[in-house]
Design an enzyme around this catalytic site. Sequence first.
Site, PDB file in Angstrom:
ATOM      1  N   LYS A 104      45.299  26.932  37.193  1.00  0.00           N
ATOM      2  CA  LYS A 104      46.722  26.646  37.017  1.00  0.00           C
ATOM      3  C   LYS A 104      47.436  26.565  38.354  1.00  0.00           C
ATOM      4  CE  LYS A 104      47.382  31.477  35.581  1.00  0.00           C
ATOM      5  NZ  LYS A 104      47.683  32.330  34.437  1.00  0.00           N
ATOM      6  N   LYS A 125      43.730  38.073  47.124  1.00  0.00           N
ATOM      7  CA  LYS A 125      45.185  38.037  46.923  1.00  0.00           C
ATOM      8  C   LYS A 125      45.932  38.549  48.152  1.00  0.00           C
ATOM      9  CE  LYS A 125      45.431  38.071  41.890  1.00  0.00           C
ATOM     10  NZ  LYS A 125      45.900  38.775  40.690  1.00  0.00           N
ATOM     11  N   LYS A 143      36.714  25.336  39.868  1.00  0.00           N
ATOM     12  CA  LYS A 143      37.158  25.704  38.526  1.00  0.00           C
ATOM     13  C   LYS A 143      38.559  25.135  38.288  1.00  0.00           C
ATOM     14  CE  LYS A 143      38.203  29.851  35.944  1.00  0.00           C
ATOM     15  NZ  LYS A 143      38.353  31.292  35.958  1.00  0.00           N
TER      16      LYS A 143
END
Length: 334
Positions: free
Chosen positions: A201, A116, A198
């Site tokens: 979103k 992140k 994967k």
Amino acid sequence: MEEVKKKRLYSAVQPTNALTIGNYIGAIRNMVALQEEYDCIYAIANMHAITVRQVPAELRKNTLAVLALYMACGLDPAKCTLYIQSHVPCHAELAWVLNTFTYVGEMERMTQFKDKSAKHADNINMGLMDYPVLMAADILLYKADVVPVGIDQRQHLEICRDIAQRFNNVYSPTFVVPEGIYPKIGAKICDLLDPSKKMSKSAENPAGTVFMNDDRDTVIRKFRRAVTDSQSEVRYDPENKPGVSNLLSVYTAFSGKSMQEAEREFAGSGYGDFKLAVGETVADKLAPVQSEQARLLADKQYLESVLRAGAERAGGIAASTLSKVYRKIGFYQL
Ligand code: TRP
């Protein structure tokens, strides 16, 4: 009637973005099943959400949307506790204490923090680094026996266990050291356009991701365009046929059929018919969930009553743990 005390289970979800059918298959479905067996406490983790910048109006809206979606999927406030993290101030309070049992170096080494930080290089805030400590506070406040987490949260659960043990060793047994329960293999759903990834979103191309609130045409179109392979056999073989296998996983999850049944059903079908059938099955299943979510969202009073009751129960449990912690560490209490 003899009452057997159920084990306690804790989990939380961040109210960010729309949820995908990957979240449904990998997590939501499981959360619904678990409420029968455990005393489940489920939080909407809005305090975690703000570790990356959010649009306030969207955060507020998504909070209720997530609650309504989970309830539409089968989470029942009569069986489990549903609440918003920021409604129970003990989370922030315990996180502060746990900060003093957590080392800067170990937080800097967390995989998700590093990822992140790279993604949000302009906003590497203290909250982002402290995220795992807040998560540990979430879990430990409720003396959770088990925590169902995806593989991406495994490191956070491990650090939670370390922090709990550290505290218990310095003082005396205070926290329950939680066990992780990890979804069985096969629960991972991949991107329809790139089955090596994967389903996410936040994928670059949303055409590979099916959202829980996609309408019927969108769902069917996305499955129609899903990547398969150059053969023409519908068979589960994730190594050699990742696209087809992913579609089969989605199909079995949404139809309730076994893999064998599904393979038999599509033996001799072309990929076009197969993909259409998967799309229709998913769309058929999503429609009633979406309308129930909309119905719930139109009844804000009811949703708020669920949240009030949830915060009250959660807050009571959390306050008793926090008070015990404050006593052990020597905080003067009135
Ligand atoms: N970090 C989790 C996620 O993004 C959400 C979360 C917050 C959580 N607190 C938790 C999960 C406590 C399990 C237990 O998926």
